[in-house]
Design an enzyme around this catalytic site. Structure first.
Site, short mmCIF file in Angstrom:
data_model
loop_
_atom_site.label_atom_id
_atom_site.label_comp_id
_atom_site.label_asym_id
_atom_site.label_seq_id
_atom_site.Cartn_x
_atom_site.Cartn_y
_atom_site.Cartn_z
CE LYS A 114 -4.08 -1.96 2.25
NZ LYS A 114 -3.68 -3.37 2.04
CG ASP A 151 -2.80 -4.09 -1.89
OD1 ASP A 151 -3.24 -4.87 -2.75
OD2 ASP A 151 -2.26 -4.48 -0.85
NE ARG A 201 -4.43 -8.36 -6.12
CZ ARG A 201 -3.53 -7.98 -5.21
NH1 ARG A 201 -3.82 -7.01 -4.36
NH2 ARG A 201 -2.34 -8.55 -5.17
CE LYS A 204 -18.08 -9.28 -6.45
NZ LYS A 204 -19.28 -10.06 -6.10
N GLY A 205 -14.03 -4.10 -3.73
CA GLY A 205 -13.84 -2.87 -2.96
C GLY A 205 -14.18 -3.05 -1.50
CB ALA A 206 -12.40 -3.60 1.25
NE ARG A 305 -9.29 -2.34 4.21
CZ ARG A 305 -8.21 -1.88 4.85
NH1 ARG A 305 -8.32 -0.87 5.70
NH2 ARG A 305 -7.03 -2.41 4.65
CB ALA A 308 -16.99 -4.07 6.26
CD GLU A 309 -13.77 -7.44 0.96
OE1 GLU A 309 -12.98 -6.90 0.16
OE2 GLU A 309 -13.72 -8.64 1.27
#
Length: 325
Positions: A114, A151, A201, A204-206, A305, A308-309
Site C-alpha cells: 500500500k 494495492d 487485479r 469489488k472494494g472494501a 474490512r 464489512a465487504e
C-alpha cells in the site's frame, strides 16, 4: 414501486466506522474469539510465520501475494520501517526455489504493498517519498524474481496511486495495479489499464465510500465487476480475478473461451483462509490461483474490512472457524 437497493452488507457502515475507532479496536483485539478468527485469516505477525504459510500454499500448486499489513503512515520513519520489512521479505522469497522459476512467464511469488504505508500521505512531498520507496522495493523484487502489485485504498488516493504505478511501469512493466468495481470510475480505469503486459487485479472494494463515487448496492457492484472483468479479458493485459463469489468464478471460463486466453494469461485470486477447498479445486484443474497472504501486527483494519465487504465474507469467516470452506 421500485424496490430499495440491496446493500452489499447492511452492517458495512457500522463495521467500517468501527475499523477507525480506537475504543472498538481495544475491545475487539482483546476478545479471545477475535484472536481465533484472526489466526485463521492472517498468517501470523512475523516474517517467519508468513513464510511457513507460504511454503504450504506453494506446495499445493498455488501462488502467493504477501501483504505486510499497515497503512496511513504519518512519519518518514514508519515508512522506512515498512520498506525495510519488504526488502527483508523479498530477500527471503528470493531464496526460495520458486523464485528461480519466475524469471519469465508467471511469477509464483509476489508482494502487495500500500502506498499509504510507504509515505504517500506525508505532508509536503509524500507522493515522491512513496514513489521512491516503491521503486526501491520493485528493484529488489525484480532482482529476486518476485512480482509486486500496488494495492488500492480509498477513492481519495486513486489518482495518485495510478499515476505512481504508471511512472514505475516505465522501469518495471510487470508492476501490478488494483482496481475496485464499486467505484464508478473503474470501467474507464480498466480500459486505460488493459494494455499489453499490464497486470490488473480486479476486486469489488472494501472501503467506506460516498454514493457520488461508489455504487452502494450489491447488484450494482456485482454488475460493475462483470463489466470490468469483460473489459480486462478482452484487453491485452493479464487480468487477476480477485473474488470468492461463485457467480464471478463461474463467469470466468466463458470469457476465457470467448477471448481465447491461455491458462497462463490470467489468474484467480482469493484471500488466505477463505474458500481453501475452492482454491485447491481450481489449482487442481490447472488454473492459475494466487492466495493473498497478509501478516504483521497491524491486522485490525484489514480484518474489519474483510468482515464489512459483504455478508458472505462474514459467513465464510465464521464458518471457517470450524471447517475449511
Amino acid at each position: 414501486m421500485k424496490a430499495p437497493p440491496v446493500l452489499a452488507n447492511p452492517l458495512r457502515p457500522a463495521i467500517l466506522a468501527a475499523a477507525r475507532s480506537s475504543r472498538v479496536k481495544r475491545a475487539v483485539t482483546g476478545a479471545p474469539v477475535t484472536r481465533k478468527l484472526v489466526d485463521r485469516f492472517v498468517a501470523g505477525e512475523s516474517r517467519e510465520s508468513v513464510l511457513a504459510a507460504v511454503r504450504e500454499i506453494l506446495d499445493s500448486g498455488r501462488s502467493v501475494s504477501i501483504d505486510f499489513l499497515g497503512e496511513d503512515t504519518r512519519d518518514a520513519e514508519g515508512a522506512q520501517a515498512t520498506v525495510d520489512e519488504y526488502l527483508a521479505l523479498v530477500a527471503d522469497l528470493g531464496a526460495l526455489p520458486e523464485a528461480a522459476d519466475g524469471t519469465s512467464g508467471v511469477r509464483r511469488l509476489e508482494v502487495s504493498m500500500k502506498l499509504s504505508a510507504l509515505g504517500q500521505a506525508l505532508a509536503g512531498d509524500g507522493r515522491r517519498i512513496a514513489t521512491d520507496n516503491a521503486r526501491t522495493i520493485c528493484a529488489a523484487a525484480e532482482a529476486a524474481g518476485v512480482w509486486v502489485t500496488v494495492d488500492a485504498e480509498d477513492h481519495t488516493t486513486t489518482d495518485s496511486t495510478l499515476a505512481i504505478v504508471h511512472e514505475l511501469r516505465d522501469d518495471y512493466p510487470w508492476l501490478g495495479a488494483v482496481v475496485q468495481s464499486y467505484l464508478r470510475r473503474t470501467e474507464d480505469d480498466c480500459r486505460a489499464l488493459a494494455g499489453p503486459g499490464s497486470r490488473v487485479r480486479l476486486c469489488k472494494g472494501a472501503y467506506r465510500e460516498p454514493e457520488s463515487v461508489a455504487f452502494q448496492d450489491r447488484a450494482a457492484v456485482d454488475a460493475s465487476y462483470l463489466r470490468c472483468l469483460g473489459i480486462l479479458m478482452e484487453g491485452a493485459g493479464y487480468p487477476m480475478v480477485a473474488s470468492h463469489d461463485p457467480a464471478v468464478i463461474d463467469a470466468v471460463a466463458p470469457l476465457v473461451g470467448r477471448t481465447g486466453r491461455a491458462a497462463d494469461a490470467y489468474e484467480h485470486q482469493m484471500l488466505f483462509g477463505i474458500r481453501d477447498v475452492e482454491q485447491r479445486r481450481l489449482a487442481n484443474e490447472d488454473k492459475q490461483v494466487r492466495v493473498y497472504v497478509p501478516y504483521g501486527s497491524q491486522w485490525y483494519a484489514y480484518f474489519m474490512r474483510r468482515l464489512a465487504e459483504r455478508p458472505s465474507n462474514l459467513r465464510f469467516f465464521l464458518r471457517s472457524v470450524v471447517t475449511r470452506d
